[in-house]
Motif scaffolding. Structure first.
Motif, PDB file in Angstrom:
ATOM      1  N   CYS A  90       0.834  -1.198   0.000  1.00 46.89           N
ATOM      2  CA  CYS A  90       0.000   0.000   0.000  1.00 46.89           C
ATOM      3  C   CYS A  90       0.871   1.251   0.000  1.00 46.89           C
ATOM      4  O   CYS A  90       2.055   1.204   0.345  1.00 46.89           O
ATOM      5  CB  CYS A  90      -0.899   0.029   1.236  1.00 46.89           C
ATOM      6  SG  CYS A  90      -2.190  -1.226   1.246  1.00 46.89           S
TER       7      CYS A  90
ATOM      8  N   ARG B 206      -4.262   6.704   6.310  1.00 41.89           N
ATOM      9  CA  ARG B 206      -4.741   5.430   5.789  1.00 41.89           C
ATOM     10  C   ARG B 206      -3.745   4.937   4.746  1.00 41.89           C
ATOM     11  O   ARG B 206      -2.813   5.633   4.366  1.00 41.89           O
ATOM     12  CB  ARG B 206      -6.120   5.578   5.144  1.00 41.89           C
ATOM     13  CG  ARG B 206      -7.313   5.430   6.085  1.00 41.89           C
ATOM     14  CD  ARG B 206      -7.362   4.050   6.744  1.00 41.89           C
ATOM     15  NE  ARG B 206      -8.677   3.776   7.339  1.00 41.89           N
ATOM     16  CZ  ARG B 206      -9.015   4.113   8.561  1.00 41.89           C
ATOM     17  NH1 ARG B 206      -8.168   4.778   9.317  1.00 41.89           N
ATOM     18  NH2 ARG B 206     -10.213   3.798   9.048  1.00 41.89           N
TER      19      ARG B 206
ATOM     20  N   ASP C 122      -0.835   2.206   9.409  1.00 45.39           N
ATOM     21  CA  ASP C 122      -1.936   2.612   8.530  1.00 45.39           C
ATOM     22  C   ASP C 122      -2.478   1.433   7.732  1.00 45.39           C
ATOM     23  O   ASP C 122      -3.672   1.390   7.403  1.00 45.39           O
ATOM     24  CB  ASP C 122      -1.470   3.702   7.556  1.00 45.39           C
ATOM     25  CG  ASP C 122      -1.205   5.026   8.269  1.00 45.39           C
ATOM     26  OD1 ASP C 122      -1.552   5.137   9.449  1.00 45.39           O
ATOM     27  OD2 ASP C 122      -0.631   5.932   7.635  1.00 45.39           O
TER      28      ASP C 122
ATOM     29  N   GLU D  55      -5.211  -0.411   9.498  1.00 46.17           N
ATOM     30  CA  GLU D  55      -6.527   0.218   9.331  1.00 46.17           C
ATOM     31  C   GLU D  55      -7.121  -0.131   7.964  1.00 46.17           C
ATOM     32  O   GLU D  55      -8.337  -0.290   7.829  1.00 46.17           O
ATOM     33  CB  GLU D  55      -6.390   1.731   9.482  1.00 46.17           C
ATOM     34  CG  GLU D  55      -5.886   2.190  10.836  1.00 46.17           C
ATOM     35  CD  GLU D  55      -6.850   1.869  11.959  1.00 46.17           C
ATOM     36  OE1 GLU D  55      -8.057   1.743  11.670  1.00 46.17           O
ATOM     37  OE2 GLU D  55      -6.413   1.724  13.112  1.00 46.17           O
ATOM     38  N   ASN D  56      -6.260  -0.251   6.958  1.00 49.63           N
ATOM     39  CA  ASN D  56      -6.727  -0.627   5.627  1.00 49.63           C
ATOM     40  C   ASN D  56      -7.306  -2.032   5.627  1.00 49.63           C
ATOM     41  O   ASN D  56      -8.379  -2.283   5.052  1.00 49.63           O
ATOM     42  CB  ASN D  56      -5.583  -0.516   4.632  1.00 49.63           C
ATOM     43  CG  ASN D  56      -5.977  -0.914   3.220  1.00 49.63           C
ATOM     44  OD1 ASN D  56      -5.504  -1.909   2.686  1.00 49.63           O
ATOM     45  ND2 ASN D  56      -6.867  -0.143   2.601  1.00 49.63           N
TER      46      ASN D  56
ATOM     47  N   ASP E 155     -10.625  -1.887   7.282  1.00 52.57           N
ATOM     48  CA  ASP E 155     -11.654  -1.390   6.359  1.00 52.57           C
ATOM     49  C   ASP E 155     -12.149  -2.507   5.441  1.00 52.57           C
ATOM     50  O   ASP E 155     -13.329  -2.572   5.101  1.00 52.57           O
ATOM     51  CB  ASP E 155     -11.098  -0.245   5.505  1.00 52.57           C
ATOM     52  CG  ASP E 155     -10.908   1.036   6.302  1.00 52.57           C
ATOM     53  OD1 ASP E 155     -11.577   1.209   7.329  1.00 52.57           O
ATOM     54  OD2 ASP E 155     -10.061   1.865   5.892  1.00 52.57           O
TER      55      ASP E 155
ATOM     56  N   THR F  98     -12.117   1.739  -2.496  1.00 49.00           N
ATOM     57  CA  THR F  98     -11.343   2.478  -1.490  1.00 49.00           C
ATOM     58  C   THR F  98     -10.818   3.793  -2.055  1.00 49.00           C
ATOM     59  O   THR F  98     -10.914   4.847  -1.414  1.00 49.00           O
ATOM     60  CB  THR F  98     -10.173   1.615  -0.973  1.00 49.00           C
ATOM     61  OG1 THR F  98     -10.686   0.438  -0.334  1.00 49.00           O
ATOM     62  CG2 THR F  98      -9.310   2.389   0.013  1.00 49.00           C
TER      63      THR F  98
ATOM     64  N   THR G 270     -12.201   7.370  -0.712  1.00 50.77           N
ATOM     65  CA  THR G 270     -11.200   8.243  -0.096  1.00 50.77           C
ATOM     66  C   THR G 270     -11.119   9.570  -0.845  1.00 50.77           C
ATOM     67  O   THR G 270     -11.006  10.638  -0.234  1.00 50.77           O
ATOM     68  CB  THR G 270      -9.829   7.560  -0.074  1.00 50.77           C
ATOM     69  OG1 THR G 270      -9.923   6.311   0.615  1.00 50.77           O
ATOM     70  CG2 THR G 270      -8.787   8.427   0.626  1.00 50.77           C
TER      71      THR G 270
ATOM     72  N   SER H 256     -12.007   8.654   9.255  1.00 45.41           N
ATOM     73  CA  SER H 256     -11.055   8.587   8.145  1.00 45.41           C
ATOM     74  C   SER H 256     -11.686   9.209   6.911  1.00 45.41           C
ATOM     75  O   SER H 256     -12.916   9.322   6.805  1.00 45.41           O
ATOM     76  CB  SER H 256     -10.672   7.133   7.861  1.00 45.41           C
ATOM     77  OG  SER H 256     -11.788   6.423   7.315  1.00 45.41           O
TER      78      SER H 256
ATOM     79  N   LEU I  26     -11.888   7.848   4.092  1.00 45.71           N
ATOM     80  CA  LEU I  26     -12.713   6.809   3.464  1.00 45.71           C
ATOM     81  C   LEU I  26     -14.111   6.809   4.060  1.00 45.71           C
ATOM     82  O   LEU I  26     -15.113   6.754   3.333  1.00 45.71           O
ATOM     83  CB  LEU I  26     -12.051   5.443   3.627  1.00 45.71           C
ATOM     84  CG  LEU I  26     -12.807   4.266   2.996  1.00 45.71           C
ATOM     85  CD1 LEU I  26     -11.829   3.268   2.390  1.00 45.71           C
ATOM     86  CD2 LEU I  26     -13.689   3.547   4.022  1.00 45.71           C
TER      87      LEU I  26
END
Length: 301
Positions: free
Chosen positions: A25, A31, A177, A180-181, A184, A214, A218, A242, A244
């Motif tokens: 990522c 994020r 981060d 958190e992805n 999600d 995503t 975002t 966030s 997102l």
């Protein structure tokens, strides 16, 4: 002047204890935005480099050539093959290592990083280190940031391909981060684990749809915040969601109330000028919680 920087995070996530999703990522404002991934049938979060080397090569062709890429990875990826490949790609890296990781100290010979004898609240920044006792795996001229954090009383050992500073710990902290992805993807958003797919290629294609969504959500969240409409869907005085989730709420409300979708937003920086804050008190506690007294050692001298 330093080149523009791209912070990339690398990690795995387990699905139903049967599949492993390997993902790279790009850090963006609290994020991680999916860049590339691979799903394999594998019961462990530890995977061999042969499972992700081609993925990193493809990623290197997707990233701009005029930026400095810093790869962040957890302890499962602390192997010399990855560091050498990072050098081959002309990237840099910050990788967390375990306490039993071997380094060579000029006055003491081979020792583990946990034998650095850190005091509570102390950080040692060690440059030009030789690591790995096995000669075939040995690396030279790498760097270590080691600390015993006084708040959580946790030890942190970071291997870096560049000379370490206290900033190294902050840079590595951006790796979370990607957690958190993954959240999600699962319970906090798309509920990937409710899928009945049990085929690695099919799951990978579903991850492509999730990645596009995503990016879309975002971008909407960033556009909402930039346009001054954030508090219509995120009532916190400071940003509490966030980007997102802000985009998600905006799209949902736009559909039910016939609001307009906003123009797309450019992803420009990994730095967030308006970080999410649950409360001012907790934000200040977090901001000033971690302090170190540091010393720097150069094992080449």
């Amino acid at each position: 002047m330093e080149r523009a920087r791209n912070i990339s995070e690398f990690d795995t996530s387990q699905l139903w204890e049967e599949y492993s999703m390997i993902r790279l990522c790009v850090v963006h404002q609290g994020r991680a935005l999916p860049l590339c991934w691979r799903v394999i049938k594998h019961r462990s979060s530890s995977v061999e480099m042969s499972s992700y080397q081609d993925m990193l090569k493809r990623a290197s062709k997707l990233l701009p050539v005029n930026v400095k890429v810093v790869l962040l990875a957890d302890r499962a990826f602390a192997n010399p093959e990855l560091v050498r490949y990072v050098w081959e790609l002309k990237w840099q890296c910050r990788i967390r290592i375990k306490g039993n990781f071997w380094i060579y100290a000029p006055k003491h010979g081979w020792q583990t990083v946990k034998q650095l004898h850190l005091r509570l609240g102390e950080a040692k920044l060690i440059h030009n280190v030789k690591v790995h006792k096995t000669e075939s795996k040995r690396l030279t001229d790498v760097h270590i940031a080691a600390a015993w954090e006084s708040g959580s009383r946790e030890y942190w050992y970071i291997l870096s391909t560049e000379p370490t500073t206290l900033q190294t710990f902050w840079e590595y902290g951006l790796r979370f981060d990607i957690e958190e992805n993954f959240l999600d993807d699962k319970s906090n958003g798309f509920d990937l684990e409710s899928s009945r797919l049990r085929s690695a290629p099919a799951i990978s294609r579903l991850c492509f749809v999730i990645a596009l969504t995503t990016l879309f959500l975002t971008a909407q969240g960033l556009a909402v915040a930039d346009s001054g409409y954030r508090r219509l869907v995120d009532p916190h005085w400071f940003r509490g969601l966030s980007y997102l989730k802000i985009g998600w709420n905006w799209i949902h409300t736009a559909i039910t109330k016939n609001w307009a979708f906003l123009p797309f937003y450019s992803f420009t920086s990994y730095l967030d000028s308006h970080p999410a804050i649950a409360s001012r008190r907790k934000h200040l506690q977090k901001l000033f919680r971690i302090e170190f007294y540091a010393s720097t050692l150069d094992y080449a001298s």
